[in-house]
Design an enzyme around this catalytic site. Structure first.
Site, PDB file in Angstrom:
ATOM      1  N   ASP A 100      -3.141  -7.728  -4.362  1.00 27.39           N
ATOM      2  CA  ASP A 100      -3.434  -6.462  -3.710  1.00 27.39           C
ATOM      3  C   ASP A 100      -4.073  -5.464  -4.666  1.00 27.39           C
ATOM      4  O   ASP A 100      -3.730  -5.415  -5.851  1.00 27.39           O
ATOM      5  CB  ASP A 100      -2.132  -5.850  -3.195  1.00 27.39           C
TER       6      ASP A 100
ATOM      7  N   CYS B 146       0.792  -1.241   0.000  1.00 27.11           N
ATOM      8  CA  CYS B 146       0.000   0.000   0.000  1.00 27.11           C
ATOM      9  C   CYS B 146       0.825   1.293   0.000  1.00 27.11           C
ATOM     10  O   CYS B 146       0.430   2.252  -0.684  1.00 27.11           O
ATOM     11  CB  CYS B 146      -1.028   0.002   1.130  1.00 27.11           C
TER      12      CYS B 146
ATOM     13  N   HIS C 285      -8.410  -0.957   0.867  1.00 35.17           N
ATOM     14  CA  HIS C 285      -7.456  -2.037   0.602  1.00 35.17           C
ATOM     15  C   HIS C 285      -8.278  -3.297   0.344  1.00 35.17           C
ATOM     16  O   HIS C 285      -9.214  -3.580   1.093  1.00 35.17           O
ATOM     17  CB  HIS C 285      -6.563  -2.313   1.819  1.00 35.17           C
TER      18      HIS C 285
ATOM     19  N   GLN D 292       0.604 -11.029  -2.603  1.00 37.28           N
ATOM     20  CA  GLN D 292      -0.779 -10.612  -2.344  1.00 37.28           C
ATOM     21  C   GLN D 292      -1.440 -10.159  -3.641  1.00 37.28           C
ATOM     22  O   GLN D 292      -0.806  -9.499  -4.461  1.00 37.28           O
ATOM     23  CB  GLN D 292      -0.811  -9.459  -1.331  1.00 37.28           C
TER      24      GLN D 292
ATOM     25  N   ARG E 118       7.884 -10.729   5.377  1.00 37.23           N
ATOM     26  CA  ARG E 118       7.798 -10.524   6.820  1.00 37.23           C
ATOM     27  C   ARG E 118       8.560 -11.654   7.502  1.00 37.23           C
ATOM     28  O   ARG E 118       8.414 -12.811   7.124  1.00 37.23           O
ATOM     29  CB  ARG E 118       6.344 -10.485   7.298  1.00 37.23           C
TER      30      ARG E 118
ATOM     31  N   HIS F  54      -5.710  -1.188  -4.351  1.00 38.44           N
ATOM     32  CA  HIS F  54      -6.065  -0.049  -3.508  1.00 38.44           C
ATOM     33  C   HIS F  54      -6.908   0.915  -4.323  1.00 38.44           C
ATOM     34  O   HIS F  54      -6.533   1.293  -5.433  1.00 38.44           O
ATOM     35  CB  HIS F  54      -4.803   0.618  -2.969  1.00 38.44           C
TER      36      HIS F  54
ATOM     37  N   LYS G 298     -11.883  -3.655   8.936  1.00 38.88           N
ATOM     38  CA  LYS G 298     -11.914  -4.478   7.732  1.00 38.88           C
ATOM     39  C   LYS G 298     -13.085  -5.449   7.758  1.00 38.88           C
ATOM     40  O   LYS G 298     -13.693  -5.693   8.800  1.00 38.88           O
ATOM     41  CB  LYS G 298     -10.599  -5.243   7.577  1.00 38.88           C
TER      42      LYS G 298
END
Length: 648
Positions: free
Chosen positions: A386, A337, A518, A384, A366, A388, A472
C-alpha cells in the site's frame, strides 16, 4: 418512427416496436445470425424486445463479454430444467452467469449430486437445448409470482419476490420451464451446442452461513463442441499450474486448521520470495520518492467510522475487539489508508512540502465466508503493498502518471506483458453506494481518464466498478493460459481528505484540501504470488526464484569441491545449495527438475580437475562444462534482461 443510435455514432430510423434482431438484420444477415444479446439505453434487453423510444443500441455476439454472460445465464436455465426433471421436488434458487460459465444453487429433496451424475445432467440438458425453444419474458404481478412459488413450496423464490416491487417482476419461459428472472437471454436454446458440468460445492443461501446450505452446480457451455474441448484442455493445464498444488510442491506456504481458515503460513522459501518482492518494490519506491511507514494491525472503531470503512465492511468483517475498559472497541484493520491519513495529520504542511508519499507493506483483515476462501487468492488476512500520496490538485495529473509508470515497471519485470487498463467509475443509478460529492467524483474520474490517455494506455471505462470512496484504474492482466486477472490498482480520492480534515497551506497562505492517491502495484502479496505461480507454472523469473542453482556432486568424494563452488557462487550473490544426499545423480536431477530449480550444476572428476561445472538448465538443455565466472556472467545477463532499473 424511432431513432436508434448505434455504437459507431450512426443514427437510423425504424418503425416503433422494432426489435434488436430486426435492427441487426437491417445491418447485415450475417450479423443477425450471430447476435445473441443486446443493450438498449444501457439496459440489458432480449433480442426480441420491442423498442418503443429513441435510444442507443449495442448488439452483442458470442465474442463479446456481454454475449457470453447472456449465453451462460441462458444455459443455467437449461440446466435448472434438467435438474428439475431429473430430481423431482428440487427447489431452485438462483442461477447467474459468472466469469467463466454459470452456477445454479438448488436444494435437493434428498441425497446429493456427485461427479458420477454429471454425464446424466449434461445429456438431459443437451436434449432440452436441441429443442430450439425460444426464451420468452413476461411480466407478472407480485401476487401471481408469490402464488406460483408458494404452490411449489419454494420458500427461496418467495423470499426473493417479497423483496421486489410490484410492477418490476418478470418470469422467463422456455419449453415447459419457468423461472423468476430479470432477463438477458439468447434467442433460443438451440444456440447452445456443448454443455459441461464442472463441479458441485456447498453454498449457503444468500451467502449467510446461518442459512440453509444448498448444492451449487457449476457448469459452462459453448456454441461449438470444439470450443468446449479446447476449454477442457485449458482446465487440465490450469490444474497443473494450480498455485495451491505448486505452493505445496515448492514448499512456499501452507494452511493450518488450528491457526484458522484463510490465514496462510509462509514457509522459509515462501517468506524469502516475499522478501525479494518487497525489496524489489522498495528499491523502486525509494527512487520515486516514497517514505516507508509502519502502522498497527488494529485501530479504534472510531477510526473506521470516520473513514467510512466501518459502514461498508463492519457487518461483514471481523467483529470488534472489546478491551477491559468499558465501551472501548478496536477493529482488525480492513484497510491501511485511515492510518496513513492520521500519519499525514501529525504535522502541518505547506504546498512546498507536497506531495507526501507514504508506503507500507501493511497486513489487513476481512472476514470472507468459508465457502469463498480459495488458496491465496481469497484469504482473511493479506498484506497490501500500500501507498498513499497526498498532493495538491495541480500535482494530481503528474503524480497519477508517475504511479502508472511504477505499475508498468512492476508488471514488466515479472512477465505480465499482456494487459489492458480498466477505468472503474460510479454506477450512476446507485449513488447511495458511494461517499462524497458528485463534483469531486466527476473531477476524480476525469483525472484518471486524462492520465490513461496521456500515457497511451489501452483502456476501457467500466461503470459500477469504483471503490466506495473513489474511482480507480486497474490493470487487467492476461496470464499464460489467457485468463484475465486484476493486478495492481490506482485510485483517486477526494473524500478521505475531507473526512479526516486533512489540509495544507497554499501559496495564498490559506488552508486547502490535498488530493489522495491510493496505489498498490501488487495489490495483495498473497494474491499476486498465487497468480505469479499460475502464470509461470512455478518457473519464476531468475532474479526472484528461491534457489537459482543446485549443485549436484556425482559422489561423496566431490562434496568438498561442491562446497568450494557454492562459496564462489555465494560471493557473487547467486542463491544456491548442495544436494549431498546419497542418491544417484539421475534421481537428483529428476527431483531438481520437479523443484523447478533453474540451473543444475553437476560436479564430477573432470570438473574438479578442470575447475569447471557441468551446467544443465531446467527443462533439459545441456550448456556443457564452464567455469564459475562464466556461469556467474550467464546468470547476471539473464537477470538483467528481465529486471530493468526503475527510472523516475
Amino acid at each position: 418512427m424511432i431513432k436508434i443510435t448505434l455504437p459507431d455514432g450512426s443514427v437510423k430510423e425504424f418503425e416503433k416496436d422494432t426489435t434488436p434482431i430486426q435492427v441487426a438484420k437491417s445491418i447485415s444477415e450475417g450479423l443477425a445470425r450471430n447476435v445473441i444479446s443486446a443493450k438498449f439505453n444501457n439496459t440489458t434487453v432480449e433480442t426480441t424486445t420491442p423498442l418503443d423510444t429513441d435510444g442507443s443500441l449495442v448488439l452483442y455476439t458470442w465474442n463479446d463479454k456481454e454475449g457470453k454472460t447472456a449465453f451462460w445465464h441462458s444455459t443455467s436455465h437449461i440446466v435448472a430444467q434438467a435438474i428439475e426433471e431429473l430430481y423431482p421436488g428440487v427447489k431452485l434458487t438462483i442461477g447467474p452467469a459468472i466469469e467463466n460459465g454459470f452456477y445454479y444453487d438448488v436444494e435437493l429433496p434428498s441425497g446429493s449430486i456427485s461427479e458420477k451424475d454429471f454425464p446424466t445432467i449434461e445429456k438431459k440438458a443437451l436434449e432440452i437445448a436441441r429443442g430450439k425453444h425460444d426464451y420468452k419474458m413476461r411480466s407478472v404481478t407480485k401476487a401471481e409470482a408469490l402464488t406460483f412459488y408458494k404452490d411449489q413450496g419454494n420458500e427461496y423464490k418467495v423470499e426473493l419476490i417479497e423483496n421486489l416491487e410490484d410492477g418490476t417482476i418478470t418470469f422467463c419461459d422456455h419449453d415447459t420451464f419457468t423461472d423468476l428472472c430479470r432477463g438477458g437471454h439468447i434467442p433460443n436454446t438451440g444456440i447452445v451446442k456443448a454443455i459441461k458440468i464442472l463441479s458441485v460445492a456447498g453454498a449457503y443461501w444468500r451467502g449467510n452461513e446461518n442459512n440453509t446450505q444448498l448444492t451449487r452446480i457449476y457448469g459452462i457451455s459453448f456454441p461449438k463442441q470444439k470450443e468446449l474441448t479446447q476449454y477442457l484442455e485449458l482446465l487440465e493445464e490450469a490444474k497443473k499450474r494450480d498455485h495451491r498444488k505448486l505452493g505445496k510442491e515448492l514448499e512456499l506456504f501452507t494452511f493450518s486448521q488450528k491457526v484458522g481458515q484463510g490465514l496462510p503460513l509462509w514457509l522459509p522459501k515462501g517468506a524469502a520470495l516475499r522478501e525479494r518482492l518487497e525489496n524489489f518494490l522498495k528499491k523502486a519506491q525509494k527512487k520515486a520518492g516514497y517514505e516507508m511507514v509502519v502502522t498497527p494491525h488494529i485501530g479504534q472503531k472510531e477510526l473506521y467510522v470516520t473513514s467510512g470503512h466501518y459502514e461498508k465492511y463492519g457487518e461483514d468483517s471481523f467483529q470488534p475487539i472489546h478491551t477491559p475498559k468499558k465501551g472501548e472497541e478496536f477493529l482488525l484493520k480492513p484497510m491501511n489508508c485511515p492510518h496513513h491519513c492520521e500519519i499525514y495529520n501529525t504535522k502541518p504542511y505547506s504546498y512546498k512540502e507536497l506531495p507526501k508519499r507514504f508506503a507500507e507493506f501493511g497486513t489487513v483483515y476481512r472476514y470472507e465466508q468459508s465457502g469463498e476462501l480459495h488458496g491465496l487468492t481469497r484469504v482473511r488476512g493479506f498484506t497490501q503493498d500500500d501507498a498513499h500520496i497526498f498532493c495538491t490538485p495541480d500535482q494530481l495529473d503528474e503524480e497519477f502518471k508517475n504511479v502508472i509508470d511504477l505499475s508498468l515497471y512492476v508488471l514488466g519485470s515479472l512477465g505480465f506483458d499482456n494487459f489492458t487498463a480498466q477505468v472503474s467509475v460510479r454506477d450512476l443509478d446507485t449513488p447511495e453506494k458511494y461517499i462524497g460529492s458528485v463534483e469531486n467524483w466527476e473531477k476524480a474520474e476525469q483525472a484518471i481518464i486524462n492520465a490513461a490517455k496521456e500515457k497511451g494506455l489501452d483502456f476501457v471505462v467500466e461503470g459500477g466498478e469504483a471503490a466506495f470512496y473513489g474511482p480507480k484504474l486497474d490493470f487487467m492482466v492476461k496470464d499464460a493460459l489467457g485468463r484475465q486477472w486484476q493486478l495492481g490498482t490506482i485510485q483517486v480520492d477526494y473524500n478521505l481528505p475531507e473526512r479526516f480534515d486533512l489540509n495544507y497551506k497554499g501559496s495564498d497562505n490559506e488552508l486547502h484540501r490535498p488530493v489522495m492517491i491510493h496505489r498498490a502495484p501488487f495489490g495483495s502479496m498473497e494474491r499476486f504470488i498465487a497468480l505469479l505461480l499460475e502464470h509461470t507454472g512455478g518457473n519464476f523469473p531468475l532474479w526472484l526464484t528461491p534457489e537459482q542453482a543446485i549443485i549436484l556432486p556425482v559422489s561423496e568424494k566431490h562434496e568438498k569441491y561442491a562446497e568450494k563452488v557454492l562459496k564462489s557462487l555465494e560471493n557473487n550473490e547467486i542463491r544456491a545449495l548442495i544436494d549431498g544426499r546419497n542418491e544417484t545423480i539421475g534421481k537428483k536431477i529428476r527431483e531438481a527438475e520437479m523443484s523447478k530449480v533453474p540451473f543444475m550444476l553437476i560436479v564430477g572428476d573432470n570438473d574438479e580437475v578442470a575447475n569447471t561445472i557441468s551446467v544443465r538448465k531446467h527443462g533439459g538443455e545441456d550448456l556443457g562444462a564452464i567455469d564459475v565466472t562464466m556461469f556467474t556472467d550467464l546468470v547476471n545477463t539473464e537477470i538483467n534482461s528481465t529486471l530493468k532499473t526503475f527510472k523516475e
